[in-house]
Design a protein around this motif. Structure first.
Motif, short mmCIF file in Angstrom:
data_model
loop_
_atom_site.label_atom_id
_atom_site.label_comp_id
_atom_site.label_asym_id
_atom_site.label_seq_id
_atom_site.Cartn_x
_atom_site.Cartn_y
_atom_site.Cartn_z
N ASP A 339 -18.91 -4.60 -23.11
CA ASP A 339 -19.79 -4.89 -24.25
C ASP A 339 -19.23 -4.32 -25.55
OD1 ASP A 339 -21.45 -6.24 -22.62
OD2 ASP A 339 -23.04 -4.72 -22.56
N LYS A 340 -18.58 -3.16 -25.45
CA LYS A 340 -18.05 -2.49 -26.64
C LYS A 340 -16.86 -3.26 -27.21
CE LYS A 340 -15.81 1.89 -28.04
NZ LYS A 340 -16.28 1.92 -29.41
N TYR A 341 -16.00 -3.78 -26.36
CA TYR A 341 -14.79 -4.44 -26.86
C TYR A 341 -14.85 -5.96 -26.76
CZ TYR A 341 -12.82 0.25 -26.79
OH TYR A 341 -12.59 1.58 -27.03
N TYR A 342 -14.94 -6.49 -25.55
CA TYR A 342 -14.81 -7.94 -25.38
C TYR A 342 -15.96 -8.70 -26.04
CZ TYR A 342 -13.67 -12.44 -23.40
OH TYR A 342 -13.35 -13.76 -23.25
N ALA A 343 -17.19 -8.25 -25.79
CA ALA A 343 -18.35 -8.97 -26.37
C ALA A 343 -18.34 -8.89 -27.89
CB ALA A 343 -19.65 -8.40 -25.81
N LYS A 344 -17.98 -7.71 -28.44
CA LYS A 344 -17.92 -7.59 -29.90
C LYS A 344 -16.80 -8.45 -30.49
CE LYS A 344 -20.29 -5.69 -32.14
NZ LYS A 344 -21.64 -6.16 -32.62
N ALA A 345 -15.70 -8.56 -29.76
CA ALA A 345 -14.60 -9.40 -30.25
C ALA A 345 -15.03 -10.86 -30.31
CB ALA A 345 -13.37 -9.23 -29.35
N GLN A 346 -15.86 -11.28 -29.37
CA GLN A 346 -16.38 -12.65 -29.41
C GLN A 346 -17.31 -12.86 -30.61
OE1 GLN A 346 -15.18 -15.02 -27.66
NE2 GLN A 346 -14.08 -13.85 -26.13
N ASP A 347 -18.09 -11.83 -30.93
CA ASP A 347 -18.91 -11.91 -32.15
C ASP A 347 -18.03 -12.03 -33.38
OD1 ASP A 347 -21.58 -11.86 -31.33
OD2 ASP A 347 -21.59 -9.68 -31.09
N ALA A 348 -16.98 -11.21 -33.42
CA ALA A 348 -16.07 -11.24 -34.57
C ALA A 348 -15.42 -12.61 -34.69
CB ALA A 348 -14.99 -10.16 -34.42
N ARG A 349 -15.12 -13.21 -33.54
CA ARG A 349 -14.50 -14.54 -33.54
C ARG A 349 -15.46 -15.58 -34.12
NH1 ARG A 349 -11.12 -17.36 -28.50
NH2 ARG A 349 -10.34 -19.06 -29.80
N ALA A 350 -16.71 -15.54 -33.71
CA ALA A 350 -17.70 -16.49 -34.22
C ALA A 350 -17.92 -16.29 -35.72
CB ALA A 350 -19.01 -16.33 -33.46
N TRP A 351 -17.89 -15.03 -36.15
CA TRP A 351 -18.06 -14.70 -37.57
C TRP A 351 -16.93 -15.30 -38.40
CZ3 TRP A 351 -17.28 -9.09 -39.79
CH2 TRP A 351 -17.81 -9.01 -41.09
N ILE A 352 -15.71 -15.17 -37.89
CA ILE A 352 -14.54 -15.74 -38.58
C ILE A 352 -14.66 -17.26 -38.68
CG2 ILE A 352 -12.06 -16.19 -38.26
CD1 ILE A 352 -11.96 -13.23 -37.17
N GLN A 353 -15.10 -17.89 -37.60
CA GLN A 353 -15.26 -19.35 -37.62
C GLN A 353 -16.26 -19.75 -38.69
OE1 GLN A 353 -16.21 -20.04 -33.47
NE2 GLN A 353 -14.06 -19.88 -32.85
N ARG A 354 -17.35 -18.98 -38.81
CA ARG A 354 -18.37 -19.30 -39.81
C ARG A 354 -17.83 -19.14 -41.23
NH1 ARG A 354 -23.73 -15.83 -39.41
NH2 ARG A 354 -22.48 -14.58 -40.85
N ASP A 355 -17.04 -18.06 -41.44
CA ASP A 355 -16.44 -17.84 -42.76
C ASP A 355 -15.50 -18.97 -43.16
OD1 ASP A 355 -17.62 -15.52 -43.51
OD2 ASP A 355 -15.84 -14.25 -43.33
N PHE A 356 -14.69 -19.42 -42.22
CA PHE A 356 -13.78 -20.53 -42.53
C PHE A 356 -14.57 -21.79 -42.87
CE2 PHE A 356 -10.12 -18.29 -40.50
CZ PHE A 356 -9.16 -18.54 -41.48
#
Lengths: 440, 91
Positions: A339-356
């Motif tokens: 949850d600390k690494y992999y799940a947060k990285a998936q959140d970060a990925r979705a955030w980047i997609q939204r920014d683009f």
């Protein structure tokens, strides 16, 4: 043999007599399967591995009349950005001798830069086509995720990687993309016709989105009048001064041709490198579990229990960067840390997609320096893995967002090549080809 | 420079990943992992984001297709027995 150690294996694989690539010499990165020709991934683990089948892209090269001239050097399993983690030794940069060619597709970029091939295929998981294209002064395209089949590509991080072209010019790179792009029954992540139709109903796009009958080469017409280019401020801050000057000069050149440039912001890229490495290492730890020395690879012997045999096979067959990433990926997925690494990285990925997505409301394509620094000297960067990871800052957001991007030469700094990156919306290859061609 | 990871933790992860390491590698990784994991801590600040993935399952019909021959599939194995891969003993 090329003096720069461009090829791991030289070969002559003849394609069909006629076709769009007839008479063209094409170099293929050594993680793309070639039937009957060894495919090492730059690793001792697969030093003797001979694939019993061709990757889809290799079938398409042959059908298009290309002659494959060799399998190019690369960072082991694609894990690196200098081609120095190869078990087969480093590759010199033909455009900047004494410097790395970039990576991980360093051999493919060097093959084109040194004229050992007319064209090359590389793979891009976090910049591995664009980085060496920039460092070697050639053109490289990372296609939209799902445009090019990965069947027969030895997997490193499936959700991020794409096969793509390297060439001396934008038009030639686009023409090679035309040959390899398109749906493939053997790769369920390639975009099928029905889905592309749905996508083109919901946003701007034509029926060619699957790449099946694409004509990206025709978009290399340099006609950028009226194009809006967004410059993400986060990807220009902190860039080497000489690289920045070349980048600004290229933007001036575009403005002189009728381009409007606007600043855009992508706050989410501040955690892109972290998210990228967590996702890539996690997927790598799972993908590379297949190397146990039984079906292929270095045998760990038959004495003792199987866990020890497998661990011995992997100790001997893997180099240090591969071990580092497999271990960190295992850690990121292990109980208590997921949850600390992999799940947060998936959140970060979705955030980047939204920014683009938001940035493409303001601009047709985005532009940045491909690499924040000029090519490293050979041997300069091996000691500190984290510092090397940080150099991927401008390329990894694109893979996390599944988008297409191109690197095109944009001058030099102190005699070293500088690359400019254009990023497009999903399946917007035409737009980035057109923008890049205006700089030639 | 941040704190190293406990070398025992490196050995534990290496054991999970089935990678044998020598003592030098353990020491080097313990130090490097401290830096890299500290860098990853920035992910704690990432907001929760709706993942609006538009995904569909891609299925093919369940029918027999041509595939590699048994012989071709075994070509790269270091040892085979009677048309099978030979593996190490299961504990």
């Amino acid at each position: 043999m090329a003096d720069e150690n461009v090829f791991i294996t030289e070969a002559t694989i003849e394609g069909a007599e006629d076709g769009p690539l007839a008479g063209k010499r094409v170099a293929v990165k050594d993680n793309i399967s070639t039937e009957g020709v060894r495919t090492t991934c730059g690793s001792d683990m697969l030093a003797d591995y001979v694939p019993p089948y061709d990757a889809t892209v290799v079938q398409r090269l042959k059908a298009a009349g290309a002659t494959i001239v060799g399998k190019t050097n690369m960072d082991e399993f694609g894990m690196g950005s200098t081609t120095e983690t190869s078990a087969f030794g480093p590759t010199d940069n033909p455009a900047a001798p004494g410097h790395v060619p970039g990576g991980s597709s360093g051999g493919s970029a060097a093959a084109v830069a040194g004229d050992y091939a007319d064209l090359a295929l590389g793979t891009d998981t976090g910049g591995s086509i664009r980085n060496p294209a920039a460092f070697c002064g050639v053109v490289g395209i990372k296609p939209t995720y799902g445009l090019v089949s990965r069947y027969g590509l030895v997997a490193y991080a499936n959700s991020l990687e794409q096969i793509g072209p390297l060439a001396p010019t934008v038009e030639e790179a686009a023409a090679l993309l035309d040959v390899v792009a398109g749906p493939d029954d053997n790769d369920a992540t390639t975009r099928q016709e029905s889905e592309a139709r749905r996508a083109s109903d919901s946003r701007a796009g034509d029926a060619r989105e699957t790449g099946a009958n694409s004509n990206y080469a025709d978009a290399a017409d340099g006609d950028v009048e009226g194009l809006t280019v967004g410059v993400p401020t986060e990807l220009v801050e902190g860039v080497d001064e000489g690289v920045r000057e070349s980048f600004e000069a290229a933007l001036d050149d575009l403005r002189d041709q009728g381009v409007e440039t606007v600043d855009v912001s992508l706050p989410s890229v501040e955690t892109a490198v972290q998210a990228y490495y967590v996702v890539a290492m996690s997927e790598a730890s799972s993908n590379l579990a297949r190397y146990d020395g039984v079906r292929y690879g270095v045998s760990g012997g038959y004495e003792g229990n199987w866990n020890e045999s497998f661990a011995d096979s992997r100790e001997e067959g893997f180099g240090e960067e591969v071990k580092r990433r497999v271990l960190l990926g295992t850690y990121a997925l292990s109980a208590g840390y997921h949850d600390k690494y992999y799940a947060k990285a998936q959140d970060a990925r979705a955030w980047i997609q939204r920014d683009f997505d938001a940035a493409f409301d303001e601009a047709d394509v985005l532009a940045s320096p491909t690499m924040p620094v000029p090519p490293f000297e050979l041997g300069e960067s091996l000691d500190d893995p984290l510092q090397l990871y940080l150099a991927d800052a401008n390329t990894v957001p694109v893979n996390l967002a599944n988008l297409p991007a191109i690197s095109v030469p944009a001058g030099e700094t102190d005699g070293l090549p500088v690359g400019m990156q254009f990023v497009g919306p999903a399946f917007g290859e035409h737009a980035i080809v057109r923008a890049a061609s205006a700089l030639e | 420079m941040s704190e190293s990871v406990d070398p025992e933790e490196v050995r534990h992860v290496a054991d999970l990943a089935r990678v044998a390491l020598d003592d030098d590698e353990v020491a080097r990784f313990a130090e490097q992992f401290g830096d890299i994991l500290a860098y990853f801590d920035a992910l704690d600040e990432v907001p929760e984001v709706d993942r609006e993935a538009d995904l569909t399952n891609v299925m093919r019909t369940d029918e027999v297709r041509d595939s590699l021959s048994q012989e071709a599939a075994l070509e790269n194995a270091s040892e085979r027995v009677d048309g099978y891969f030979k593996g190490p003993r299961v504990s």
